[in-house]
Design an enzyme around this catalytic site. Structure first.
Site, PDB file in Angstrom:
ATOM      1  N   ASP A  85      40.846  65.087  49.106  1.00 23.53           N
ATOM      2  CA  ASP A  85      39.519  65.639  48.830  1.00 23.53           C
ATOM      3  C   ASP A  85      38.647  65.572  50.076  1.00 23.53           C
ATOM      4  OD1 ASP A  85      37.448  66.295  46.473  1.00 23.53           O
ATOM      5  OD2 ASP A  85      36.476  64.984  47.935  1.00 23.53           O
ATOM      6  N   TYR A 112      31.909  66.992  55.659  1.00 21.91           N
ATOM      7  CA  TYR A 112      32.475  65.713  56.122  1.00 21.91           C
ATOM      8  C   TYR A 112      32.924  65.783  57.585  1.00 21.91           C
ATOM      9  CZ  TYR A 112      32.936  64.680  51.082  1.00 21.91           C
ATOM     10  OH  TYR A 112      32.716  64.501  49.744  1.00 21.91           O
ATOM     11  N   LYS A 144      34.910  71.806  49.935  1.00 21.58           N
ATOM     12  CA  LYS A 144      33.645  72.174  49.268  1.00 21.58           C
ATOM     13  C   LYS A 144      32.737  72.950  50.215  1.00 21.58           C
ATOM     14  CE  LYS A 144      34.029  67.537  47.313  1.00 21.58           C
ATOM     15  NZ  LYS A 144      34.452  66.644  48.398  1.00 21.58           N
ATOM     16  N   HIS A 201      29.362  72.293  46.490  1.00 22.93           N
ATOM     17  CA  HIS A 201      29.110  70.853  46.654  1.00 22.93           C
ATOM     18  C   HIS A 201      27.912  70.363  45.831  1.00 22.93           C
ATOM     19  CE1 HIS A 201      30.202  67.642  49.849  1.00 22.93           C
ATOM     20  NE2 HIS A 201      29.781  67.047  48.744  1.00 22.93           N
TER      21      HIS A 201
HETATM   22  P1  NDP Z   1      34.488  54.842  47.219  1.00 25.53           P
HETATM   23  O1  NDP Z   1      33.757  54.423  45.989  1.00 25.53           O
HETATM   24  O2  NDP Z   1      35.812  55.490  47.100  1.00 25.53           O
HETATM   25  O3  NDP Z   1      34.582  53.557  48.115  1.00 25.53           O
HETATM   26  C1  NDP Z   1      35.114  53.542  49.403  1.00 25.53           C
HETATM   27  C2  NDP Z   1      34.920  52.148  49.979  1.00 25.53           C
HETATM   28  O4  NDP Z   1      35.728  51.207  49.260  1.00 25.53           O
HETATM   29  C3  NDP Z   1      35.302  52.072  51.430  1.00 25.53           C
HETATM   30  O5  NDP Z   1      34.378  51.238  52.053  1.00 25.53           O
HETATM   31  C4  NDP Z   1      36.677  51.400  51.398  1.00 25.53           C
HETATM   32  O6  NDP Z   1      36.861  50.635  52.558  1.00 25.53           O
HETATM   33  C5  NDP Z   1      36.580  50.518  50.185  1.00 25.53           C
HETATM   34  N1  NDP Z   1      37.883  50.324  49.530  1.00 25.53           N
HETATM   35  C6  NDP Z   1      38.754  51.291  49.165  1.00 25.53           C
HETATM   36  N2  NDP Z   1      39.824  50.743  48.544  1.00 25.53           N
HETATM   37  C7  NDP Z   1      39.631  49.405  48.524  1.00 25.53           C
HETATM   38  C8  NDP Z   1      40.378  48.313  48.036  1.00 25.53           C
HETATM   39  N3  NDP Z   1      41.547  48.481  47.421  1.00 25.53           N
HETATM   40  N4  NDP Z   1      39.867  47.066  48.203  1.00 25.53           N
HETATM   41  C9  NDP Z   1      38.684  46.875  48.819  1.00 25.53           C
HETATM   42  N5  NDP Z   1      37.916  47.874  49.322  1.00 25.53           N
HETATM   43  C10 NDP Z   1      38.381  49.142  49.166  1.00 25.53           C
HETATM   44  O7  NDP Z   1      33.470  55.760  48.084  1.00 25.53           O
HETATM   45  P2  NDP Z   1      33.328  57.260  48.545  1.00 25.53           P
HETATM   46  O8  NDP Z   1      31.893  57.546  48.553  1.00 25.53           O
HETATM   47  O9  NDP Z   1      34.093  57.499  49.776  1.00 25.53           O
HETATM   48  O10 NDP Z   1      33.942  58.147  47.347  1.00 25.53           O
HETATM   49  C11 NDP Z   1      35.285  58.585  47.303  1.00 25.53           C
HETATM   50  C12 NDP Z   1      35.415  60.059  47.634  1.00 25.53           C
HETATM   51  O11 NDP Z   1      34.644  60.857  46.743  1.00 25.53           O
HETATM   52  C13 NDP Z   1      34.861  60.455  49.007  1.00 25.53           C
HETATM   53  O12 NDP Z   1      35.690  60.045  50.061  1.00 25.53           O
HETATM   54  C14 NDP Z   1      34.726  61.941  48.843  1.00 25.53           C
HETATM   55  O13 NDP Z   1      35.994  62.551  48.988  1.00 25.53           O
HETATM   56  C15 NDP Z   1      34.217  62.041  47.410  1.00 25.53           C
HETATM   57  N6  NDP Z   1      32.734  62.124  47.344  1.00 25.53           N
HETATM   58  C16 NDP Z   1      32.186  63.284  46.851  1.00 25.53           C
HETATM   59  C17 NDP Z   1      30.827  63.435  46.752  1.00 25.53           C
HETATM   60  C18 NDP Z   1      30.268  64.706  46.221  1.00 25.53           C
HETATM   61  O14 NDP Z   1      29.046  64.923  46.314  1.00 25.53           O
HETATM   62  N7  NDP Z   1      31.061  65.575  45.656  1.00 25.53           N
HETATM   63  C19 NDP Z   1      29.903  62.384  47.179  1.00 25.53           C
HETATM   64  C20 NDP Z   1      30.561  61.188  47.659  1.00 25.53           C
HETATM   65  C21 NDP Z   1      31.923  61.081  47.717  1.00 25.53           C
HETATM   66  P3  NDP Z   1      38.090  50.915  53.587  1.00 25.53           P
HETATM   67  O15 NDP Z   1      38.015  52.372  53.973  1.00 25.53           O
HETATM   68  O16 NDP Z   1      37.791  49.995  54.718  1.00 25.53           O
HETATM   69  O17 NDP Z   1      39.338  50.576  52.835  1.00 25.53           O
END
Ligand code: NDP
Length: 282
Positions: free
Chosen positions: A48, A53, A78, A111
């Site tokens: 995604d 981004y 998006k 988006h």
């Molecule tokens: P998430 O809720 O997926 O959280 C990501 C965070 O969690 C990062 O800091 C990551 O750190 C940490 N993390 C991931 N896995 C673990 C684990 N197993 N243990 C501990 N920490 C963990 O946040 P996002 O906001 O990135 O949401 C996910 C996706 O949703 C986005 O990447 C995007 O593709 C989408 N999105 C869409 C939006 C929209 O408006 N349509 C808005 C926001 C997001 P690390 O990388 O260091 O592992």
């Protein structure tokens, strides 16, 4: 046993995996490539991204490099707010497709619900769908009123609505209403970008089951029949997030997580996003 490659059908029959990798903020080339490689190894097939981004090119080249058959992959991207409108969306799509180095996009989303531009954009997306340039079209961050307005003015029902959904924002009503309209729900920020990891209730379930909180939250979404796209840049955590098929949450545990709902939005909402993005100059 179920696996990360399991899919569900969108309203036009296209199959989408139930768990994927979100790549928001993965803008470093090496880091992105490592994450995508680890995800593919763990069986992820859904990726995604979004034009805003700034990493479509990294996603495209990493997937190309990995050499997986294109039809095995499911790529979502998006159109950003300034890419909405008939011509703008057609052009934005071409740019995204080129950066992603692919002939077609699996799922193309609006988006944010920027009316009336979104209505015009939808016309362009309906054409892209008819021409086979995209396999499915959908929206993100639409509330029910906005979905109904879109339905009044356009022909094709969105395949999916990608919204903020996590233990502190359990949008069951939205899921029900989307279900009634044959629209799938997909959860963004399932971990509230890390904000769930200190939760004591989740901590208790995690200790009882012997899994970390991240897979518990993903399993909760899976059992609620919600597609999700957790982001991680770490190969170990990407692997951990894929391992949600060897345990089950009880009804009581599901209810305990549902009860954590407190209407907490991490990001902007479908109602205030314009002011929000203006205030941060995006
Ligand atoms: P998430 O809720 O997926 O959280 C990501 C965070 O969690 C990062 O800091 C990551 O750190 C940490 N993390 C991931 N896995 C673990 C684990 N197993 N243990 C501990 N920490 C963990 O946040 P996002 O906001 O990135 O949401 C996910 C996706 O949703 C986005 O990447 C995007 O593709 C989408 N999105 C869409 C939006 C929209 O408006 N349509 C808005 C926001 C997001 P690390 O990388 O260091 O592992």
């Amino acid at each position: 046993m179920n696996s990360i490659k399991d899919t569900v059908q969108l309203n036009n029959g296209v199959a989408i995996p139930r768990l994927g990798l979100g790549v928001f903020r993965l803008t470093d080339e090496k880091e992105g490539e490592t994450a995508i490689e680890a995800a593919l190894e763990s069986g992820y097939r859904l990726f995604d991204t979004a034009s805003v981004y700034g990493n479509e090119a990294i996603v495209g080249s990493s997937l190309k490099k990995a050499g997986i058959e294109r039809q095995e992959l499911f790529i979502t991207t998006k159109a950003w707010n300034n890419e909405l409108g008939y011509r703008r969306t057609r052009e934005a799509f071409d740019r995204s497709r080129e950066r992603l180095k692919t002939d077609y996009i699996d799922l193309y989303l609006i988006h944010w619900p920027l009316f009336d531009e979104a209505i015009e954009a939808w016309g362009a997306m309906e054409e892209l769908l008819a021409d086979g340039d995209v396999r499915a079209i959908g929206v993100s961050n639409f509330n029910i009123g906005q979905l109904d307005l879109l339905a009044e003015k356009t022909r094709i029902i969105p395949a999916l609505n990608q919204v903020e959904f996590h233990p502190y924002l359990v949008q069951d009503d939205l899921q029900r209403e989307c279900g009634a309209r044959n629209i799938r729900l997909e959860a963004w920020s399932p971990f509230i970008r890390g904000g769930v990891f200190g939760d004591p209730v989740l901590g208790g379930i995690s200790r009882r089951i012997g899994k970390n909180i991240a897979p518990i939250v993903l399993r909760w979404l899976y059992q609620k029949d919600i597609i999700t796209i957790p982001k991680s840049s770490s190969p170990g955590r990407i692997r951990e997030n894929s391992r949600i098929f060897d345990f089950e949450l009880s009804d009581e545990e599901m209810r305990a997580i549902d009860a954590l709902h407190r209407g907490e939005h991490l990001g902007p909402t479908p109602e205030n996003f314009l002011d929000f993005f203006r205030s941060i100059g995006v």
